[in-house]
Design a protein around this motif. Sequence first.
Motif, PDB file in Angstrom:
ATOM      1  N   GLY A  64       0.752   4.657   9.895  1.00 38.92           N
ATOM      2  CA  GLY A  64      -0.327   5.709  10.478  1.00 38.92           C
ATOM      3  C   GLY A  64      -1.450   4.978  11.304  1.00 38.92           C
ATOM      4  N   PRO A  65      -2.111   5.965  12.066  1.00 38.20           N
ATOM      5  CA  PRO A  65      -3.271   5.520  12.937  1.00 38.20           C
ATOM      6  C   PRO A  65      -4.258   4.605  11.672  1.00 38.20           C
ATOM      7  CG  PRO A  65      -2.799   7.641  13.211  1.00 38.20           C
ATOM      8  CD  PRO A  65      -2.119   7.218  11.867  1.00 38.20           C
ATOM      9  N   LEU A  66      -4.672   3.601  12.310  1.00 41.87           N
ATOM     10  CA  LEU A  66      -5.660   2.610  11.647  1.00 41.87           C
ATOM     11  C   LEU A  66      -6.991   2.584  12.323  1.00 41.87           C
ATOM     12  CD1 LEU A  66      -3.528  -0.618  10.756  1.00 41.87           C
ATOM     13  CD2 LEU A  66      -3.616   1.551   9.468  1.00 41.87           C
ATOM     14  N   PRO A  67      -8.083   2.849  11.636  1.00 44.50           N
ATOM     15  CA  PRO A  67      -9.225   2.846  12.265  1.00 44.50           C
ATOM     16  C   PRO A  67      -9.808   1.385  12.779  1.00 44.50           C
ATOM     17  CG  PRO A  67      -9.610   2.519   9.980  1.00 44.50           C
ATOM     18  CD  PRO A  67      -8.139   2.616  10.114  1.00 44.50           C
ATOM     19  N   PRO A  97      -6.592  -0.993   4.214  1.00 44.54           N
ATOM     20  CA  PRO A  97      -7.086  -1.597   2.902  1.00 44.54           C
ATOM     21  C   PRO A  97      -5.299  -2.372   2.262  1.00 44.54           C
ATOM     22  CG  PRO A  97      -7.497   0.647   3.008  1.00 44.54           C
ATOM     23  CD  PRO A  97      -6.947   0.243   4.362  1.00 44.54           C
ATOM     24  N   GLN A  98      -5.879  -3.401   1.629  1.00 44.65           N
ATOM     25  CA  GLN A  98      -4.631  -4.136   1.006  1.00 44.65           C
ATOM     26  C   GLN A  98      -3.590  -3.437   0.148  1.00 44.65           C
ATOM     27  OE1 GLN A  98      -5.467  -8.010  -0.130  1.00 44.65           O
ATOM     28  NE2 GLN A  98      -3.881  -8.186  -1.499  1.00 44.65           N
ATOM     29  N   THR A  99      -4.315  -2.689  -0.553  1.00 45.22           N
ATOM     30  CA  THR A  99      -3.491  -1.478  -1.388  1.00 45.22           C
ATOM     31  C   THR A  99      -2.596  -0.754  -0.543  1.00 45.22           C
ATOM     32  OG1 THR A  99      -5.247   0.038  -1.405  1.00 45.22           O
ATOM     33  CG2 THR A  99      -5.341  -1.492  -3.221  1.00 45.22           C
ATOM     34  N   ARG A 100      -2.995  -0.325   0.439  1.00 45.35           N
ATOM     35  CA  ARG A 100      -2.271   0.695   1.319  1.00 45.35           C
ATOM     36  C   ARG A 100      -1.005  -0.293   2.103  1.00 45.35           C
ATOM     37  NH1 ARG A 100       0.695   4.686   2.540  1.00 45.35           N
ATOM     38  NH2 ARG A 100       1.048   5.218   4.932  1.00 45.35           N
ATOM     39  N   LEU A 101      -1.552  -1.521   2.718  1.00 36.12           N
ATOM     40  CA  LEU A 101      -0.603  -2.208   3.229  1.00 36.12           C
ATOM     41  C   LEU A 101       0.514  -2.852   2.298  1.00 36.12           C
ATOM     42  CD1 LEU A 101       0.413  -4.050   5.824  1.00 36.12           C
ATOM     43  CD2 LEU A 101      -1.202  -5.931   4.890  1.00 36.12           C
ATOM     44  N   GLU A 102       0.160  -3.346   0.992  1.00 37.92           N
ATOM     45  CA  GLU A 102       1.115  -3.404  -0.093  1.00 37.92           C
ATOM     46  C   GLU A 102       2.168  -2.380  -0.185  1.00 37.92           C
ATOM     47  OE1 GLU A 102      -0.039  -5.030  -3.716  1.00 37.92           O
ATOM     48  OE2 GLU A 102      -1.211  -6.803  -2.740  1.00 37.92           O
ATOM     49  N   ALA A 103       1.630  -1.335  -0.559  1.00 35.80           N
ATOM     50  CA  ALA A 103       2.391  -0.115  -0.862  1.00 35.80           C
ATOM     51  C   ALA A 103       3.663   0.135   0.306  1.00 35.80           C
ATOM     52  CB  ALA A 103       1.600   1.012  -0.963  1.00 35.80           C
TER      53      ALA A 103
END
Length: 638
Positions: A64-67, A97-103
């Motif tokens: 989704g849109p990234l800041p 955030p790395q947690t979001r990217l990993e998921a």
Amino acid sequence: MTATVVVVGAGPVGLLLAGDLRARGVPTVVLEQRAEPMTETRASTLHTRTMDLLEERGVLDRLGPLPDGGSGHFGGLRLDLAAADPAHRHAGQWKCPQTRLEAVLQDRALELGAEVRRGRRLVALRERGTAVEVEAQAADGRRERLHCAYVVGCDGVDSTVRRLAGFDFAGSDARRELLRADVAGLDIPDRRFERHARGLATAHRWPDGSTRVMVHVFATTPGPRDGPPRFDEVVAAWAEVTGEDIGHGEPLWLNTFDDTRRQATGYRRGRVLLAGDAAHAQLPVGGQALNLGLQDATDLAVRLTSSGLDDYDRVRRPAGARTLTDIQAQAYLLLGGPEVEPLRQLFAQLLELAPVRRHLARRVSGLAAPSTPTDAPKDRSSTMGRLTNRTALVTGSSRGIGRAIARRLAEEGALVAVHYATGEDAARETVESIERDGGRAFPVRAELGVPGDVHELFLGVEQGLKERTGEAALDIVVNNAGVTTPAGVPPEDVTPEELDRLYAVNAKAPFFVVQRALPLLREGGRIINISSGLTRVANPDQVAYAMTKGAVEQLSLHLARHLAPRGITVNSVAPGITDNGGPLFDIPEAVEQMAQLSAFKRVGEAVDVADVVTFLATSEARWITGAFIDASGGTLLG
């Protein structure tokens, strides 16, 4: 169980690699020691090249849109990363955030058919002929064995794969350390690399209201640690640097990072490979480590499914070394005490220069050298690796526009023959600068405009190509070398000898360079002849020079028709007033006067012309031939 590839480590690098392998039909198993995904965000910055790679794989749509991450920095000094390529839609840096990217990367890998096994600790690794046996231990003590064609270590700085396979991890230990913590309940101002008399402090408020603090006390060295720092250490260091008390806050996560610099001396040992922080350890400043690792993964996925695996180390290790060098310089600027202030002031002045900003921004953004092999999927707007596996000859490329052309072609992946006549030191410096950036080049000497000139040139070109590629084949020829008449010489004073010299170097040599190159040029090759805006603007003092450049344009026009059946394009590029490093461009008044002739009110940079030539050398320019390209910055508009 048999798997074609076992990836050790379910961080962003390992999961991106697993997804890419499955997208190419490769059975893949991911082993991860953690039973659950991590919950803390260690890295959160994505750079331009990485955004391209994620977009090509549909990952950006999933995120989704990234800041916008705002302006970047180099060693704490403001560096607008959009300077790398202002027209690029992903110019700058982006926050994720790395947690979001990993998921997201895990969901993608699973959907594509990868198997992710958590709670598995690697305990043994044995290469057996054409296979590798992997042994992992589950949390309950059970052991399981897998047989695979390749194992890839994506398991971080403390890589078990690297240790078990016996990779050398050369470099230097830490001399400086930052304490890092996410703390709830703080009300302190945001800071960005704020230097105080005693140290460095950074604070950033997360969306959940917690604050990420980072602090370094000058002249302190890291001590031995068995785990994360205590919160009272962070509180004491913060107070020493800023004078503020954060002891009332609630620590959510504690961590340290330091300026360790280590890199595997090779990224491949037989059927075991390394990617990401398993291959390199560095200060995680500016998000470069995460981006470097993701770029390792995308490159390796292609090479594991093609015949290019031997080139993985050749391409990615220099890219890693370049990034580690940049980070080491940043660590010194960022964490050095008062002794580095003169250097910081000098760097701040240099960053006011557009070429310096662009150079450093391209390096940080991952746009400085090719990172993907030719059969990797590419975004047409990306400027990476478009000339991988191509060869090029650039005449007169030891300085000025020629040097900029050679560097840009090499950045795009071409092996470049750097021709020079007398400036051997300058030519070698050009080659060394290309190699430092992960490119390939070699010098060739030949004086043009004298008997036997083209023969001598091609003896060196053919030998250099054969030594490096096994064959004397060319894809790109750029006729850039030229001489001009001295300023202020009216037509009445031009001698026959001067006119003969101009034609010999500027017109005769390019004709015979092309003639000699034709048997070596592959189908679909590119010939680019450097002309001049003076063929379109009257300047009587340069009439003899302009005549020779008019001949070059005729060469392009007629050869374009002649070579079209072979798919070879031939074009002319005409620069205007361009800073070639001459003494005139050190005079501000002269530069300002010349700048007024351009529609953009500035003097051209060598890279402005080099970018045009580079485009014409790519497949994107396949429908352009016999053209006169005005690269004068609008000087010819009148």
